[in-house]
Write a protein that holds these residues in place. Structure first.
Motif, PDB file in Angstrom:
ATOM      1  N   GLN A 249      67.543 -29.378  95.142  1.00  0.00           N
ATOM      2  CA  GLN A 249      66.421 -29.287  96.059  1.00  0.00           C
ATOM      3  C   GLN A 249      65.103 -29.495  95.322  1.00  0.00           C
ATOM      4  O   GLN A 249      65.019 -29.319  94.104  1.00  0.00           O
ATOM      5  CB  GLN A 249      66.402 -27.929  96.762  1.00  0.00           C
ATOM      6  CG  GLN A 249      66.258 -26.746  95.827  1.00  0.00           C
ATOM      7  CD  GLN A 249      66.266 -25.429  96.581  1.00  0.00           C
ATOM      8  OE1 GLN A 249      66.486 -25.376  97.779  1.00  0.00           O
ATOM      9  NE2 GLN A 249      66.006 -24.329  95.879  1.00  0.00           N
ATOM     10  N   LEU A 250      64.114 -29.881  96.078  1.00  0.00           N
ATOM     11  CA  LEU A 250      62.760 -30.030  95.562  1.00  0.00           C
ATOM     12  C   LEU A 250      62.058 -28.692  95.763  1.00  0.00           C
ATOM     13  O   LEU A 250      61.738 -28.315  96.894  1.00  0.00           O
ATOM     14  CB  LEU A 250      62.036 -31.151  96.305  1.00  0.00           C
ATOM     15  CG  LEU A 250      60.567 -31.396  95.929  1.00  0.00           C
ATOM     16  CD1 LEU A 250      60.448 -31.824  94.478  1.00  0.00           C
ATOM     17  CD2 LEU A 250      59.953 -32.457  96.846  1.00  0.00           C
ATOM     18  N   ALA A 251      61.868 -27.949  94.674  1.00  0.00           N
ATOM     19  CA  ALA A 251      61.290 -26.606  94.755  1.00  0.00           C
ATOM     20  C   ALA A 251      59.853 -26.646  94.250  1.00  0.00           C
ATOM     21  O   ALA A 251      59.591 -27.067  93.120  1.00  0.00           O
ATOM     22  CB  ALA A 251      62.117 -25.622  93.935  1.00  0.00           C
ATOM     23  N   PHE A 252      58.930 -26.199  95.077  1.00  0.00           N
ATOM     24  CA  PHE A 252      57.529 -26.120  94.691  1.00  0.00           C
ATOM     25  C   PHE A 252      57.211 -24.767  94.062  1.00  0.00           C
ATOM     26  O   PHE A 252      56.349 -24.662  93.203  1.00  0.00           O
ATOM     27  CB  PHE A 252      56.637 -26.356  95.913  1.00  0.00           C
ATOM     28  CG  PHE A 252      56.804 -27.707  96.532  1.00  0.00           C
ATOM     29  CD1 PHE A 252      56.110 -28.801  96.049  1.00  0.00           C
ATOM     30  CD2 PHE A 252      57.682 -27.900  97.595  1.00  0.00           C
ATOM     31  CE1 PHE A 252      56.265 -30.057  96.617  1.00  0.00           C
ATOM     32  CE2 PHE A 252      57.848 -29.146  98.174  1.00  0.00           C
ATOM     33  CZ  PHE A 252      57.137 -30.234  97.682  1.00  0.00           C
ATOM     34  N   ASN A 253      57.909 -23.736  94.516  1.00  0.00           N
ATOM     35  CA  ASN A 253      57.808 -22.400  93.929  1.00  0.00           C
ATOM     36  C   ASN A 253      59.016 -21.605  94.406  1.00  0.00           C
ATOM     37  O   ASN A 253      59.982 -22.190  94.921  1.00  0.00           O
ATOM     38  CB  ASN A 253      56.485 -21.706  94.309  1.00  0.00           C
ATOM     39  CG  ASN A 253      56.207 -21.753  95.800  1.00  0.00           C
ATOM     40  OD1 ASN A 253      57.079 -21.462  96.615  1.00  0.00           O
ATOM     41  ND2 ASN A 253      54.997 -22.151  96.169  1.00  0.00           N
TER      42      ASN A 253
END
Length: 646
Positions: free
Chosen positions: A480-484
């Motif tokens: 997944q693309l995790a920003f925080n």
């Protein structure tokens, strides 16, 4: 293992300020007996003395001791790293040199208990934090983060100055602040560390701050001076009278409450000459007289002490109740509460952003599933109940391709145009064989396409079985693309969002820049006028139906990457597809986009409000759509022309 530690111990020793240090042999001679028979309560100063020697062999000694491979020779009390060698021991000196062998009876094995080993491990931290291997340094940081201790604070701080890896240095600085907020020597130091985490939404930050605000419930006749009170409790408001009295009983401040059964048993057992404690049995019909009789028995010692309702009420009124912080310093808890408040505010905003991201992702899926339906419904006015089966057909096409093309990336590249071709052909065949004979007959069209839907489901069930089939995404779509710690979205959802944008662009190009688009728009607005201009409405309807079906096939490949591929796949999306088209505005691409956004956002909000019941979320959403249509029957963006007239 101790050979690896020798260079890093030398580095640590060079980094330490020069000071008078006791030699390791002297420490071992002085504390040899305690090392041989350690106790968690007394061994701490001994371990500190070993570390403070700065001797390169100190790490080897501690490592072997913690690993239970340290032995002491009985004749002279010398310590060695031991390893089994036949019936005896192979000895290795603490400096790493071979020291011969010894009989098993000549060596005492030192096997510290778990508590002592924890102290040894904590002492070894300062050596591991400066290990030449970055992986070992990172492992040491993870170990400290899992089990933080006051003894770790100074070693972590000291290792920051000699850290060469910028990533590890940043992690050490952060870990030092987390340790300082819990184990700092002064309140000012702890408050400074706490304030540095304002707005930091990381899980480890909240995990470190929350224990500072942990509370316990207390009761006493008066609150001790200096107590860090979280809040005062009022019986009857903050807790029930029964809960308050139970606290008194638990604290040993009051006897157990007198129950009706216990009262009846006590009175019956103490009837003497027709009276209980001088009160005639005939008067015991009154609750007040029964309690008076029990109190007399209690005073005489005939029954154990117990509290009547009146006594319990009086006892509760005579005591104070409060929640007390485990942290004694109020300035520290004030700072922690302020920091957590700022974090919770930011977490709320991030949660809203994450919810919005989920809504966009779901809207992309609904848009892909509905765009083909919007085309056929808008141009032809046909309610195609088999549209979901074209989605299912596309998903199975992707599955079949992967059976012959094991490269998942290549298989998806092949499956997308192939699914379009297969479902385009199926759509054209359906339009030529069934739909074209039922124009202007919506009920018959609906029933016919519904029958085709059931037939296609059964056909694919017979071919592929009832078990779900895998449509595997390429490895680069894993994760997944995790920003925080809060905002994250899977790469598959990102890919579907991109695919939806591509289809939006493709559709706009098709409708605005191609002859088919021009003819389709003409037929949509005024089929009679279009026919008079040389456009064949029948051919346009066929191509449009095929195009809508082909797009559904591509949507099926995309949906199959994260959903189960079964013969019922299409039925899971047909309702949402129709709602998207109807709410957005029949036959309008921008309306379909707006409808998908509304349906996706609404569903996610309802699921967030009621996460434990997805069926209720679907029900509420349908009710909302029904109400919406009552006020705007033509959808968000109403279509002009034939569809609008219909």
């Amino acid at each position: 293992m101790f050979r690896i530690l020798l260079p890093l111990v030398l580095a640590v020793c060079l980094a330490l300020p020069a000071q008078a240090q006791q030699a390791l042999p002297d420490v071992l001679a002085e504390f040899g007996d305690q090392i041989a028979k350690p106790s968690r309560q007394t061994i701490g100063p001994v371990i500190d003395a070993i570390v403070d020697t700065g001797d390169p062999a100190a790490a080897a000694l501690l490592q072997a001791w913690g690993d239970r491979v340290l032995g002491q020779r009985k004749t002279d009390g010398a310590f060695f790293v031991i390893a089994k060698d036949g019936d005896g021991w192979a000895l290795t000196a603490l400096d790493g040199s071979a020291a011969g062998t010894a009989a098993k009876a000549d060596i005492t094995e030192l096997k510290p208990n778990a508590g002592v080993r924890e102290l040894i491990a904590a002492a070894l931290v300062q050596f591991t934090l400066s290990d030449p291997d970055p992986a070992r340094r990172a492992q040491a940081l993870e170990s400290i983060a899992r089990n933080p201790d006051a003894a770790h604070l100074e070693p972590v701080r000291e290792s920051i100055a000699v850290e060469t890896d910028p990533v590890l240095k940043s992690r050490k600085e952060r870990l030092a602040r987390i340790l300082a907020l819990r184990f700092g020597e002064t309140p000012a130091e702890r408050i400074e560390a706490i304030e540095s985490f304002h707005g930091d939404i990381a899980l480890d930050t909240r995990g470190a701050l929350n224990p500072l605000l942990a509370t316990s419930r207390r009761v006493a006749t008066e609150i001790p001076a200096g107590t860090n009170i979280a809040r005062r409790l009022t019986p009857g408001t903050d807790l029930t009278e029964a809960e308050a009295y139970d606290m008194l009983v638990t604290a040993g401040l009051a006897p157990a409450r007198l129950t009706p059964e216990a009262l009846k048993t006590a009175l019956a057992a103490n009837i003497v000459d027709g009276a209980v404690a001088g009160i005639p049995v005939a008067e015991l019909n009154d609750q007040t007289r029964r309690e008076a009789a029990f109190e007399a028995l209690e005073a005489s010692g005939a029954v154990p002490a117990a509290a009547t309702d009146a006594e319990a009420e009086a006892a509760v009124a005579a005591h104070l109740f409060w929640d007390q912080y485990a942290e004694a310093d109020s300035s520290v808890t004030d700072a922690a509460r302020a920091a957590l408040g700022s974090i919770e505010t930011k977490v709320g905003l991030m949660t809203a952003a994450d919810l919005g991201l989920d809504a966009i992702s779901l809207a992309s899926i609904y848009f892909l599933a509905a765009i083909g339906l919007a085309i056929t419904f808008g141009v032809m006015g046909v309610i195609n109940m088999a549209h979901g089966e074209f989605i299912m057909m596309g998903a199975y096409t992707g599955y079949v391709v992967q059976l012959f093309v094991p490269d998942y990336t290549l298989s998806i590249v092949i499956a997308l145009p192939l699914a379009f071709a297969v479902t385009f052909a199926a759509g054209v065949a359906m339009e030529r064989l069934v739909i074209r004979h039922l124009y202007k007959r919506p009920l018959e069209t609906l029933l016919a396409t519904f029958g085709i839907s059931i037939a296609l489901q059964q056909l694919f069930k017979n071919i592929f079985g009832t078990q779900a089939r895998p449509l595997t995404a390429p490895a680069w779509l894993d994760g997944q693309l995790a920003f925080n710690d809060i905002i994250a979205i899977s790469y598959i959802r990102v890919a579907i969002f991109v695919l939806a944008l591509l289809f939006l662009g493709f559709f706009l190009w098709l409708m605005k820049r191609t002859r088919l688009g021009l003819e389709t728009r003409a037929v949509t607005q005024n089929p009679a006028m279009a026919a008079s201009m040389g456009i064949d409405p029948d051919r346009v309807a066929m191509m449009t139906f095929g195009l809508g079906s082909g797009i559904a096939g591509i949507a099926g490949v995309a949906i199959g990457l994260f959903a189960k591929v079964t013969s019922e796949l299409g039925s899971d999306y047909i309702v949402q597809s129709f709602m998207t088209v109807v709410v957005g505005g029949v036959g309008n691409i921008w309306g379909t986009l707006a409808g998908a956004a509304l349906i996706g956002g609404l569903q996610k909000v309802i699921e967030w409000l009621n996460p434990s019941n997805t069926l209720a979320a679907q029900t509420y959403m349908i009710l909302f759509i029904i109400l919406f249509i009552q006020f705007r029957p033509r959808g968000i963006i109403a279509l002009k022309g034939r569809a609008a007239g219909d």
